[in-house]
Design a protein around this motif. Structure first.
Motif, mmCIF file in Angstrom:
data_model
loop_
_atom_site.group_PDB
_atom_site.id
_atom_site.type_symbol
_atom_site.label_atom_id
_atom_site.label_comp_id
_atom_site.label_asym_id
_atom_site.label_seq_id
_atom_site.Cartn_x
_atom_site.Cartn_y
_atom_site.Cartn_z
ATOM 1 N N CYS A 169 12.309 -15.667 -28.379
ATOM 2 C CA CYS A 169 10.973 -15.094 -28.512
ATOM 3 C C CYS A 169 10.457 -14.903 -27.097
ATOM 4 C CB CYS A 169 10.057 -16.014 -29.317
ATOM 5 S SG CYS A 169 8.401 -15.336 -29.585
ATOM 6 N N TYR A 170 10.132 -13.666 -26.749
ATOM 7 C CA TYR A 170 9.800 -13.312 -25.369
ATOM 8 C C TYR A 170 8.379 -12.793 -25.299
ATOM 9 C CZ TYR A 170 10.939 -11.790 -20.594
ATOM 10 O OH TYR A 170 10.992 -11.649 -19.228
ATOM 11 N N GLY A 171 7.586 -13.336 -24.378
ATOM 12 C CA GLY A 171 6.201 -12.926 -24.232
ATOM 13 C C GLY A 171 6.018 -11.862 -23.172
ATOM 14 N N VAL A 212 0.888 -16.494 -39.537
ATOM 15 C CA VAL A 212 1.653 -15.483 -38.790
ATOM 16 C C VAL A 212 2.531 -16.158 -37.744
ATOM 17 C CG1 VAL A 212 1.467 -13.556 -37.168
ATOM 18 C CG2 VAL A 212 0.012 -13.621 -39.204
ATOM 19 N N ARG A 213 2.004 -17.173 -37.068
ATOM 20 C CA ARG A 213 2.813 -17.895 -36.077
ATOM 21 C C ARG A 213 4.009 -18.581 -36.745
ATOM 22 N NH1 ARG A 213 -2.332 -18.859 -33.712
ATOM 23 N NH2 ARG A 213 -2.597 -20.808 -34.854
ATOM 24 N N ASN A 214 3.814 -19.092 -37.929
ATOM 25 C CA ASN A 214 4.932 -19.709 -38.653
ATOM 26 C C ASN A 214 6.013 -18.691 -38.975
ATOM 27 O OD1 ASN A 214 3.978 -22.342 -38.655
ATOM 28 N ND2 ASN A 214 2.840 -22.086 -40.566
ATOM 29 N N GLN A 226 -2.281 -19.378 -25.102
ATOM 30 C CA GLN A 226 -1.911 -20.635 -25.746
ATOM 31 C C GLN A 226 -0.872 -20.383 -26.834
ATOM 32 O OE1 GLN A 226 -5.216 -22.940 -27.225
ATOM 33 N NE2 GLN A 226 -3.907 -24.330 -28.375
ATOM 34 N N GLU A 227 -1.048 -19.304 -27.567
ATOM 35 C CA GLU A 227 -0.100 -18.938 -28.614
ATOM 36 C C GLU A 227 1.266 -18.606 -28.025
ATOM 37 O OE1 GLU A 227 -1.213 -16.433 -32.229
ATOM 38 O OE2 GLU A 227 -0.449 -14.938 -30.828
ATOM 39 N N LEU A 228 1.291 -17.838 -26.939
ATOM 40 C CA LEU A 228 2.555 -17.476 -26.313
ATOM 41 C C LEU A 228 3.265 -18.691 -25.749
ATOM 42 C CD1 LEU A 228 1.637 -14.146 -24.468
ATOM 43 C CD2 LEU A 228 2.843 -14.437 -26.638
ATOM 44 N N GLU A 229 2.502 -19.610 -25.162
ATOM 45 C CA GLU A 229 3.101 -20.829 -24.620
ATOM 46 C C GLU A 229 3.764 -21.630 -25.732
ATOM 47 O OE1 GLU A 229 1.883 -24.700 -21.848
ATOM 48 O OE2 GLU A 229 0.367 -23.248 -22.449
ATOM 49 N N GLU A 230 3.145 -21.630 -26.898
ATOM 50 C CA GLU A 230 3.653 -22.379 -28.043
ATOM 51 C C GLU A 230 4.905 -21.733 -28.641
ATOM 52 O OE1 GLU A 230 2.139 -23.233 -32.609
ATOM 53 O OE2 GLU A 230 0.652 -22.892 -31.038
ATOM 54 N N LEU A 231 4.950 -20.397 -28.653
ATOM 55 C CA LEU A 231 6.002 -19.684 -29.383
ATOM 56 C C LEU A 231 7.184 -19.242 -28.526
ATOM 57 C CD1 LEU A 231 3.821 -17.290 -31.601
ATOM 58 C CD2 LEU A 231 5.096 -19.308 -32.385
ATOM 59 N N CYS A 232 6.917 -18.880 -27.268
ATOM 60 C CA CYS A 232 7.915 -18.135 -26.496
ATOM 61 C C CYS A 232 8.898 -19.024 -25.735
ATOM 62 C CB CYS A 232 7.220 -17.196 -25.516
ATOM 63 S SG CYS A 232 6.304 -15.880 -26.331
ATOM 64 N N SER A 236 11.847 -18.446 -17.760
ATOM 65 C CA SER A 236 11.670 -19.213 -18.980
ATOM 66 C C SER A 236 10.283 -19.844 -18.996
ATOM 67 C CB SER A 236 12.736 -20.307 -19.086
ATOM 68 O OG SER A 236 12.480 -21.342 -18.156
ATOM 69 N N MET A 237 9.778 -20.119 -20.193
ATOM 70 C CA MET A 237 8.461 -20.727 -20.297
ATOM 71 C C MET A 237 8.459 -22.119 -19.672
ATOM 72 S SD MET A 237 5.515 -19.735 -21.264
ATOM 73 C CE MET A 237 5.894 -18.353 -22.345
ATOM 74 N N ALA A 238 9.561 -22.846 -19.830
ATOM 75 C CA ALA A 238 9.648 -24.191 -19.246
ATOM 76 C C ALA A 238 9.552 -24.134 -17.728
ATOM 77 C CB ALA A 238 10.945 -24.867 -19.669
ATOM 78 N N GLU A 239 10.255 -23.168 -17.112
ATOM 79 C CA GLU A 239 10.199 -23.041 -15.657
ATOM 80 C C GLU A 239 8.831 -22.567 -15.200
ATOM 81 O OE1 GLU A 239 13.386 -20.371 -14.937
ATOM 82 O OE2 GLU A 239 14.891 -21.943 -14.773
ATOM 83 N N LEU A 240 8.234 -21.673 -15.959
ATOM 84 C CA LEU A 240 6.950 -21.111 -15.575
ATOM 85 C C LEU A 240 5.854 -22.161 -15.579
ATOM 86 C CD1 LEU A 240 5.322 -18.545 -14.906
ATOM 87 C CD2 LEU A 240 4.966 -18.254 -17.350
ATOM 88 N N THR A 241 5.842 -23.026 -16.585
ATOM 89 C CA THR A 241 4.747 -23.989 -16.723
ATOM 90 C C THR A 241 5.091 -25.370 -16.170
ATOM 91 O OG1 THR A 241 5.476 -24.598 -18.958
ATOM 92 C CG2 THR A 241 3.849 -22.834 -18.773
ATOM 93 N N GLY A 242 6.353 -25.610 -15.826
ATOM 94 C CA GLY A 242 6.738 -26.960 -15.416
ATOM 95 C C GLY A 242 7.300 -27.078 -14.027
#
Length: 312
Positions: free
Chosen positions: A42-44, A181-183, A202-208, A224-230
């Motif tokens: 899932c890509y944001g 919808v997120r589910n 917040q939704e993109l962080e949760e899903l992507c 990746s979301m992990a690299e971007l936020t961590g």
């Protein structure tokens, strides 16, 4: 490569964007953008107004032709007429359904236009996925906004396309419907490649799994979301209730600093050469628990919203 093999190989690239550029007269809306989307991810697609996000999304869907550069989706170019048929499903942000058509009849018709062997069966299955089977005989014009959005999403899911584009899939929805919808999107991950364009960070962080951030037509981040936020040596704790001694947190082994941020969030920076992130988080939570401080969440690095604001 077969579909089965592509599903097994999570590092396979589903979408390849190279030097993508789009001009509207003298204005350059998208400027030399390149990134890849791995299959099953899932890509944001992220960016403020005017960043080129909608234009990039439209070119990926085949709605606009690039001025330069290329897009490859499972071996097909969106610029070629009919090339994405059977490969891509799209939920446009402002999808409009003919108001006088019954939902089931309309989706079946769309399925026939797409060449589906059993359009009615696919329509019923798609409505079931979005939990709207009961709208089969309802005229589209009688649907609520939330139902309209989910029926449009059902149309994008018909035929189980390997790539699905969703533009602002939860915009304007009440919290309960947005959660549904997120589910649906979570259930698609791993089985389909999903690209979500949204202002809901917040939704993109949760899903992507990963994302591309655009600003003023240029790519400022694709990771990746992990690299971007961590990437920073820090973590945050959302405090629900209780008194916190910041000095006690600073005294923990490996802690470099601790401070309270807005919305009752405790931010802790640490020295990763002295203590592991797992240990410092555990020690911090244990300290707060011993002081009867109630928590609602812990996350590493910066929240996506903070990173986007920092980058754009």
């Amino acid at each position: 490569m077969s579909a089965a093999n592509r599903s097994a190989d999570k590092s396979a690239v589903a979408i390849e964007i190279k030097n993508l550029t789009k001009h509207f007269g003298a204005k350059t809306a998208v400027n030399d953008v390149s990134f890849n989307v791995e299959e099953g991810h899932c890509y944001g697609l992220i960016g403020p107004n005017g960043a080129g996000k909608t234009t990039t999304f439209s070119m990926m869907c085949g709605f606009l032709i690039p001025s330069a550069g290329s897009i490859n989706i499972l071996g097909a170019s969106p610029a070629e007429s009919g090339a994405l048929k059977g490969k891509v499903g799209v939920l446009p942000q402002d999808a409009v359904l003919p108001p006088l058509w019954p939902v089931g009849e309309l989706l079946s018709y769309y399925g026939e236009l797409s060449g589906l062997a059993d359009a009615e069966k696919e329509a019923r299955a798609a409505l079931e996925k979005v939990q709207l089977s009961e709208t089969w005989g309802v005229q589209a014009g009688a649907l609520s906004h939330g139902m309209h959005k989910r029926v449009s999403m059902a149309q994008a899911l018909m035929g189980s396309p390997p790539v699905i584009f969703l533009d602002e899939p939860t915009a304007g929805l009440d919290p309960k419907i947005a959660a549904q919808v997120r589910n649906v999107i979570r259930e698609l991950k791993g089985k389909h490649t999903v690209v979500v364009s949204s202002h809901n960070l917040q939704e993109l962080e949760e899903l992507c799994d990963a994302s591309a951030i655009l600003d003023k037509g240029k790519l400022v981040s694709a990771t990746s979301m992990a690299e971007l936020t961590g990437t920073t040596a820090e973590f945050r704790v959302q405090i629900a209730k209780g008194e916190i001694s910041v000095s006690e947190v600073r005294a923990l082994t490996g802690a470099k600093d601790a401070r309270m941020e807005a919305n009752n969030v405790l931010c802790v920076t640490y020295d990763g050469t002295i203590v592991s992130v797992e240990q410092i988080i555990t020690d911090t939570v244990a300290l707060l628990a011993s002081r009867k401080v109630l928590l609602t969440g812990v996350w590493r690095g910066k929240r996506l919203e903070e990173k986007v604001l920092q980058l754009t």
